[in-house]
Design an enzyme around this catalytic site. Structure first.
Site, PDB file in Angstrom:
ATOM      1  N   TYR A 128       8.200 -89.045  47.149  1.00 39.83           N
ATOM      2  CA  TYR A 128       7.376 -88.158  46.327  1.00 39.83           C
ATOM      3  C   TYR A 128       7.888 -86.713  46.413  1.00 39.83           C
ATOM      4  O   TYR A 128       8.352 -86.140  45.444  1.00 39.83           O
ATOM      5  CB  TYR A 128       5.915 -88.207  46.788  1.00 39.83           C
ATOM      6  CG  TYR A 128       5.057 -89.220  46.077  1.00 39.83           C
ATOM      7  CD1 TYR A 128       5.578 -90.428  45.621  1.00 39.83           C
ATOM      8  CD2 TYR A 128       3.703 -88.993  45.864  1.00 39.83           C
ATOM      9  CE1 TYR A 128       4.785 -91.358  44.975  1.00 39.83           C
ATOM     10  CE2 TYR A 128       2.900 -89.914  45.217  1.00 39.83           C
ATOM     11  CZ  TYR A 128       3.443 -91.101  44.774  1.00 39.83           C
ATOM     12  OH  TYR A 128       2.652 -92.003  44.133  1.00 39.83           O
ATOM     13  N   SER A 129       7.777 -86.097  47.595  1.00 44.55           N
ATOM     14  CA  SER A 129       8.071 -84.671  47.748  1.00 44.55           C
ATOM     15  C   SER A 129       9.550 -84.362  47.517  1.00 44.55           C
ATOM     16  O   SER A 129      10.438 -85.187  47.782  1.00 44.55           O
ATOM     17  CB  SER A 129       7.679 -84.200  49.146  1.00 44.55           C
ATOM     18  OG  SER A 129       6.287 -84.262  49.332  1.00 44.55           O
ATOM     19  N   GLU A 244      -3.460 -92.415  50.349  1.00 46.64           N
ATOM     20  CA  GLU A 244      -2.692 -91.723  51.381  1.00 46.64           C
ATOM     21  C   GLU A 244      -3.562 -90.709  52.110  1.00 46.64           C
ATOM     22  O   GLU A 244      -3.520 -90.608  53.338  1.00 46.64           O
ATOM     23  CB  GLU A 244      -1.487 -91.014  50.759  1.00 46.64           C
ATOM     24  CG  GLU A 244      -0.644 -90.271  51.790  1.00 46.64           C
ATOM     25  CD  GLU A 244       0.466 -89.438  51.173  1.00 46.64           C
ATOM     26  OE1 GLU A 244       1.402 -89.087  51.910  1.00 46.64           O
ATOM     27  OE2 GLU A 244       0.386 -89.125  49.978  1.00 46.64           O
ATOM     28  N   SER A 380      -1.541 -80.029  50.545  1.00 49.44           N
ATOM     29  CA  SER A 380      -2.109 -79.127  51.549  1.00 49.44           C
ATOM     30  C   SER A 380      -3.627 -79.054  51.402  1.00 49.44           C
ATOM     31  O   SER A 380      -4.185 -79.336  50.340  1.00 49.44           O
ATOM     32  CB  SER A 380      -1.503 -77.725  51.407  1.00 49.44           C
ATOM     33  OG  SER A 380      -1.977 -77.106  50.227  1.00 49.44           O
ATOM     34  N   ASN A 381      -4.292 -78.658  52.479  1.00 48.97           N
ATOM     35  CA  ASN A 381      -5.759 -78.578  52.439  1.00 48.97           C
ATOM     36  C   ASN A 381      -6.249 -77.577  51.406  1.00 48.97           C
ATOM     37  O   ASN A 381      -7.337 -77.729  50.843  1.00 48.97           O
ATOM     38  CB  ASN A 381      -6.302 -78.228  53.829  1.00 48.97           C
ATOM     39  CG  ASN A 381      -6.277 -79.427  54.758  1.00 48.97           C
ATOM     40  OD1 ASN A 381      -5.722 -80.478  54.428  1.00 48.97           O
ATOM     41  ND2 ASN A 381      -6.878 -79.292  55.918  1.00 48.97           N
TER      42      ASN A 381
END
Length: 395
Positions: A128-129, A244, A380-381
């Site tokens: 993905y990334s 995920e 990210s959060n």
């Protein structure tokens, strides 16, 4: 909401405890408890034991080889496995690709791929990334250009967890540059033995080799490896990411870590008194325990909704935020409890030296540094808060 287990669920919990007591190899649980690195053979061994019992693919329906558990049963198993220091179930094939194929794959893809995930023939990793597309996943650049019955892939993926063990990778690739960025992405399965693929290790801050970068140069894969429709991979990507993020939340990991922390605070002393009797430290432990209990309830609610709707909802973002914050707080409290012994000494200097640090905390520094990443990966959060704002608050 009734939080007590039914008699049937209590019986299931007893069955799980007996299974773990009888079938979980002591050397594996000892490694997990100490935070030692598990080998590929270790992980495959535990997968094979679970598959032999029919308990490996907890999220799959029975017709595809899953156990057909209720959300509560799955929660019970995860918690008991964590408390027994069982190895983590590697999620990429089982908890991520499996549900995607069951939902979006062709019958041929299901028949070819799912059994090989269960029996361990294939080890999947996630593509993905990219260097310029992490939390902003829609900006990915790796291309798949159609040439007859094949796609030709060029580009790079990064942070590919446990890719060094894998023989397969599922990728998000750009198949069109028209329209919105999300509209030109496709979900493609790739054999890592295909010519033109290079995988390079990335060393993490604590020195471990857990992630990798993958380079694709004129890699040819069959169009039949496309999952779902071409240019519609963003829908699949969002579906997979909810699974995920639920896994990243790590409810079971936190349960195990809290029990280890409780034992550590009971044996460590400051000024002649047990650390657990220190009012300030006890207050921090109480807060994280309350947060953990609230997360358990949220997890059960989300699993129940997923059972009805086929996938977790935006609540998975909330679970990811709180779950990762709790895990990092537990790491920090263990670091504070150990005091000077929490310094990042080489683990081999600490193991076996119980006078300096308990054996199950000898690798605490490695764990603390490694888990700095968990509030970043999987989105990210900060990104998760944006998702909640849009999906739940409609802002």
């Amino acid at each position: 909401m009734d939080l007590s287990f039914s008699p049937e669920e209590v019986a299931f919990r007893d069955e799980v405890r007996a299974f773990l007591r009888d079938e979980l190899p002591a050397e594996l649980s000892d490694k997990v408890r100490r935070g030692a690195e598990l080998t590929k053979a270790d992980m495959e061994r535990w997968h094979a034991i679970l598959n032999g019992r029919g308990w490996l693919a907890a999220t799959w329906p029975e017709e595809h080889g899953g156990p057909g558990w209720s959300p509560v049963q799955r929660h019970i198993f995860d918690e008991e496995a964590a408390l027994a220091s069982a190895p983590r179930i590697v999620p990429f094939g089982l908890h991520m690709l499996g549900p995607v194929l069951i939902r979006f794959g062709t019958e041929e893809q299901k028949a070819q791929v799912l059994p090989r995930i269960l029996d361990g023939s294939d080890w999947w990793c996630q593509g993905y990334s990219e260097p310029g597309a992490g939390s902003d996943l829609a900006s990915l650049k790796a291309r798949a250009v159609r040439d007859g019955d094949e796609y030709v892939i060029n580009g790079q993926k990064t942070w590919t967890t446990l890719g060094q063990h894998a023989n397969k990778i599922f990728c998000l690739l750009r198949t069109s540059t028209e329209g919105k960025p999300q509209e030109g992405i496709s979900f493609v399965l790739v054999d890592l033995d295909t010519p033109g693929i290079e995988m390079r290790p990335i060393k993490l801050i604590e020195g471990g080799h857990e992630v990798n970068e993958v380079f694709f140069t004129d890699v040819r894969v069959p169009v039949a490896n496309l999952v779902g429709e071409e240019n519609k991979g963003w829908t699949i990507a969002k579906f997979l990411l909810t699974h995920e993020r639920t896994n990243i939340a790590g409810v079971g990991f936190s349960v195990q870590a809290f029990e280890q922390l409780r034992a550590l605070a009971g044996r460590m002393r400051r000024n002649g008194k047990r650390l657990i009797d220190n009012p300030l430290f006890a207050a921090r432990m109480a807060k994280v325990e309350i947060d953990l209990e609230a997360m358990k309830i949220t997890n059960l609610r989300m699993l129940s909704d997923a059972r009805k709707n086929g996938a977790p909802g935006p609540e998975s973002s909330m679970l990811k935020i709180k779950g990762t914050e709790i895990r990092q707080e537990l790491n920090d409290l263990a670091r504070r409890a150990l005091g000077p012994a929490a310094a990042p000494f080489p683990a081999e200097m600490l193991e076996g030296n119980e006078a300096l640090v308990p054996a199950d905390h000898a690798r605490n520094a490695e764990r603390y540094f490694n888990n700095r990443k968990i509030t970043i990966f999987g989105g990210s959060n900060e990104i998760q808060k944006n998702i909640l704002t849009k999906a739940m608050l409609e802002l």
